[in-house]
Design a protein around this motif. Structure first.
Motif, PDB file in Angstrom:
ATOM      1  N   ASN A  53       0.827  -1.209   0.000  1.00 23.67           N
ATOM      2  CA  ASN A  53       0.000   0.000   0.000  1.00 23.67           C
ATOM      3  C   ASN A  53       0.860   1.257   0.000  1.00 23.67           C
ATOM      4  OD1 ASN A  53      -2.421  -1.420  -0.029  1.00 23.67           O
ATOM      5  ND2 ASN A  53      -2.546  -1.473   2.195  1.00 23.67           N
ATOM      6  N   GLN A  56       2.461   1.629  -3.418  1.00 18.59           N
ATOM      7  CA  GLN A  56       1.449   2.073  -4.382  1.00 18.59           C
ATOM      8  C   GLN A  56       1.201   3.582  -4.257  1.00 18.59           C
ATOM      9  OE1 GLN A  56      -2.407   0.294  -3.884  1.00 18.59           O
ATOM     10  NE2 GLN A  56      -3.182   1.153  -5.777  1.00 18.59           N
ATOM     11  N   GLN A  60       1.928   6.426  -7.073  1.00 18.33           N
ATOM     12  CA  GLN A  60       0.885   7.317  -7.572  1.00 18.33           C
ATOM     13  C   GLN A  60       1.389   8.754  -7.583  1.00 18.33           C
ATOM     14  OE1 GLN A  60      -2.374   6.358  -4.961  1.00 18.33           O
ATOM     15  NE2 GLN A  60      -3.200   4.822  -6.366  1.00 18.33           N
TER      16      GLN A  60
END
Length: 68
Positions: A53, A56, A60
């Motif tokens: 997480n 990620q 982003q």
């Protein structure tokens, strides 16, 4: 973005795409690529250890910088 894992035959010095720290690659490398398979860079083991997480979210932010 996609991930590519490559076997590594020797110690290679790389700069982490996320934290910008230099690190030595181990037996395998985790490479971030675009949809065409062109590599953006490697992710170090310390960043990988922070979890999927977190990685990620960082990618982003990286992606938004590419589009700006």
């Amino acid at each position: 973005m996609k991930f590519q894992i490559e076997c590594n035959t020797g110690d290679i010095s790389k700069m982490c795409l996320i934290c910008q720290e230099n690190f030595q690659t181990d037996e395998a490398r985790l490479i971030v690529c675009n949809d065409q398979g062109e590599g953006y860079g490697d992710i170090c083991h310390q960043c990988i250890a922070k979890g999927g997480n977190w990685v990620q979210f960082q990618l982003q932010k990286f992606s938004q910088k590419l589009l700006a």
